[in-house]
Design a protein around this motif. Structure first.
Motif, PDB file in Angstrom:
ATOM      1  N   PHE A   1       0.840  -1.209   0.000  1.00  0.00           N
ATOM      2  CA  PHE A   1       0.000   0.000   0.000  1.00  0.00           C
ATOM      3  C   PHE A   1       0.875   1.259   0.000  1.00  0.00           C
ATOM      4  O   PHE A   1       0.578   2.242  -0.681  1.00  0.00           O
ATOM      5  CB  PHE A   1      -0.919   0.019   1.224  1.00  0.00           C
ATOM      6  N   LYS A   2       1.958   1.217   0.776  1.00  0.00           N
ATOM      7  CA  LYS A   2       2.834   2.384   0.862  1.00  0.00           C
ATOM      8  C   LYS A   2       3.471   2.704  -0.485  1.00  0.00           C
ATOM      9  O   LYS A   2       3.728   3.866  -0.800  1.00  0.00           O
ATOM     10  CB  LYS A   2       3.922   2.148   1.912  1.00  0.00           C
TER      11      LYS A   2
ATOM     12  N   GLU B   1      -1.716   8.818   5.823  1.00  0.00           N
ATOM     13  CA  GLU B   1      -0.531   8.513   6.622  1.00  0.00           C
ATOM     14  C   GLU B   1      -0.877   7.690   7.866  1.00  0.00           C
ATOM     15  O   GLU B   1      -0.143   6.761   8.237  1.00  0.00           O
ATOM     16  CB  GLU B   1       0.172   9.809   7.054  1.00  0.00           C
ATOM     17  N   LYS B   2      -1.996   8.012   8.505  1.00  0.00           N
ATOM     18  CA  LYS B   2      -2.375   7.286   9.722  1.00  0.00           C
ATOM     19  C   LYS B   2      -2.712   5.833   9.412  1.00  0.00           C
ATOM     20  O   LYS B   2      -2.333   4.924  10.149  1.00  0.00           O
ATOM     21  CB  LYS B   2      -3.575   7.967  10.383  1.00  0.00           C
ATOM     22  N   LEU B   3      -3.423   5.602   8.310  1.00  0.00           N
ATOM     23  CA  LEU B   3      -3.787   4.238   7.933  1.00  0.00           C
ATOM     24  C   LEU B   3      -2.570   3.430   7.521  1.00  0.00           C
ATOM     25  O   LEU B   3      -2.555   2.201   7.647  1.00  0.00           O
ATOM     26  CB  LEU B   3      -4.800   4.256   6.779  1.00  0.00           C
ATOM     27  N   LEU B   4      -1.524   4.113   7.038  1.00  0.00           N
ATOM     28  CA  LEU B   4      -0.336   3.431   6.555  1.00  0.00           C
ATOM     29  C   LEU B   4       0.735   3.260   7.626  1.00  0.00           C
ATOM     30  O   LEU B   4       1.796   2.718   7.360  1.00  0.00           O
ATOM     31  CB  LEU B   4       0.263   4.197   5.368  1.00  0.00           C
TER      32      LEU B   4
ATOM     33  N   PHE C   1      -6.858  -2.014   6.223  1.00  0.00           N
ATOM     34  CA  PHE C   1      -6.691  -2.500   4.846  1.00  0.00           C
ATOM     35  C   PHE C   1      -7.976  -2.307   4.042  1.00  0.00           C
ATOM     36  O   PHE C   1      -7.943  -1.859   2.895  1.00  0.00           O
ATOM     37  CB  PHE C   1      -6.300  -3.972   4.840  1.00  0.00           C
ATOM     38  N   PHE C   2      -9.103  -2.657   4.655  1.00  0.00           N
ATOM     39  CA  PHE C   2     -10.368  -2.555   3.927  1.00  0.00           C
ATOM     40  C   PHE C   2     -10.737  -1.096   3.655  1.00  0.00           C
ATOM     41  O   PHE C   2     -11.312  -0.776   2.608  1.00  0.00           O
ATOM     42  CB  PHE C   2     -11.479  -3.268   4.691  1.00  0.00           C
ATOM     43  N   LEU C   3     -10.397  -0.206   4.595  1.00  0.00           N
ATOM     44  CA  LEU C   3     -10.620   1.220   4.355  1.00  0.00           C
ATOM     45  C   LEU C   3      -9.774   1.703   3.176  1.00  0.00           C
ATOM     46  O   LEU C   3     -10.256   2.432   2.305  1.00  0.00           O
ATOM     47  CB  LEU C   3     -10.270   2.026   5.613  1.00  0.00           C
ATOM     48  N   LEU C   4      -8.516   1.274   3.144  1.00  0.00           N
ATOM     49  CA  LEU C   4      -7.621   1.677   2.058  1.00  0.00           C
ATOM     50  C   LEU C   4      -8.089   1.128   0.715  1.00  0.00           C
ATOM     51  O   LEU C   4      -8.117   1.849  -0.288  1.00  0.00           O
ATOM     52  CB  LEU C   4      -6.198   1.183   2.350  1.00  0.00           C
TER      53      LEU C   4
END
Length: 205
Positions: A36-37, A45-48, A71-74
């Motif tokens: 993802f990154k 940034e917070k999700l990663l 992950f599902f949000l991303l």
């Protein structure tokens, strides 16, 4: 891609990823986060951010669930192009992980438990992702099994959950499920030892 066709395709991709993500080890989840990154997603940034882990690399159960939710949000925020790029990289990574430790011949006594049955049998080959077990007992595709066997060099009993993914005359192919980092390392060491033993048998001075 037309919107209606893309929505149907996206649903298939999400379903497939959902099944895979819940079965991933902590090590594989961290690897997925790095994918993802690589997409350089802005405002995420917070999700990663990387989850905290113990000294052995294992992620706490609560943090693991939060990571999966992230992950599902991303995934749901990805555009069509980004999701296709992600899936391409995911497939390449998955193939690399499967090929990193190839299947090697062996003759290991295992205790296999399935649907209340306890079966003593032999593993004929093994890899970091599964094994082929010799047995005349009846099994069904996707059947859940538990495998227990000894690791000679550590004098440990390793118990692994798995699922039947191949049916053949005289045996079944079992794929491991939810291995811990500790179990993965033990498996890798054992496979490396088996490979060295196989190589030494054919070595000519």
């Amino acid at each position: 891609m037309q919107n209606s066709i893309w929505q149907a395709e996206k649903k298939k991709i999400l379903t497939r990823l959902s099944i895979a993500i819940y079965k991933m080890t902590d090590e594989q989840l961290i690897s997925l986060l790095h994918l993802f990154k690589e997409l350089n997603l802005k405002d995420n940034e917070k999700l990663l951010s990387m989850p905290k882990s113990h000294s052995d690399g294992v992620v706490a159960a609560r943090d693991r669930q939060l990571l999966i939710a992230r992950f599902f949000l991303l995934i749901n925020q990805l555009s069509e192009a980004d999701l296709l790029t992600f899936m391409n990289r995911y497939e390449q990574k998955r193939f690399a992980m499967l090929r990193e430790f190839p299947r090697v011949p062996c003759n290991i006594t295992v205790d296999l438990a399935a649907d209340g049955r306890a079966i003593n049998c032999s593993a004929m080959d093994i890899s970091a992702g599964g094994m082929f077990v010799e047995s005349c007992e009846p099994f069904t595709m996707n059947q859940a099994v538990s495998i227990c066997f000894s690791v000679p060099e550590n004098q440990l009993a390793l118990k692994i959950k798995g699922r039947v993914v191949r049916l053949e005359q005289g045996g079944i192919g079992v794929q491991y499920e939810s291995l811990t980092n500790y179990q993965i390392q033990i498996m890798k060491n054992m496979i490396n030892r088996l490979q060295r033993q196989a190589s030494s048998q054919y070595h000519i001075d």
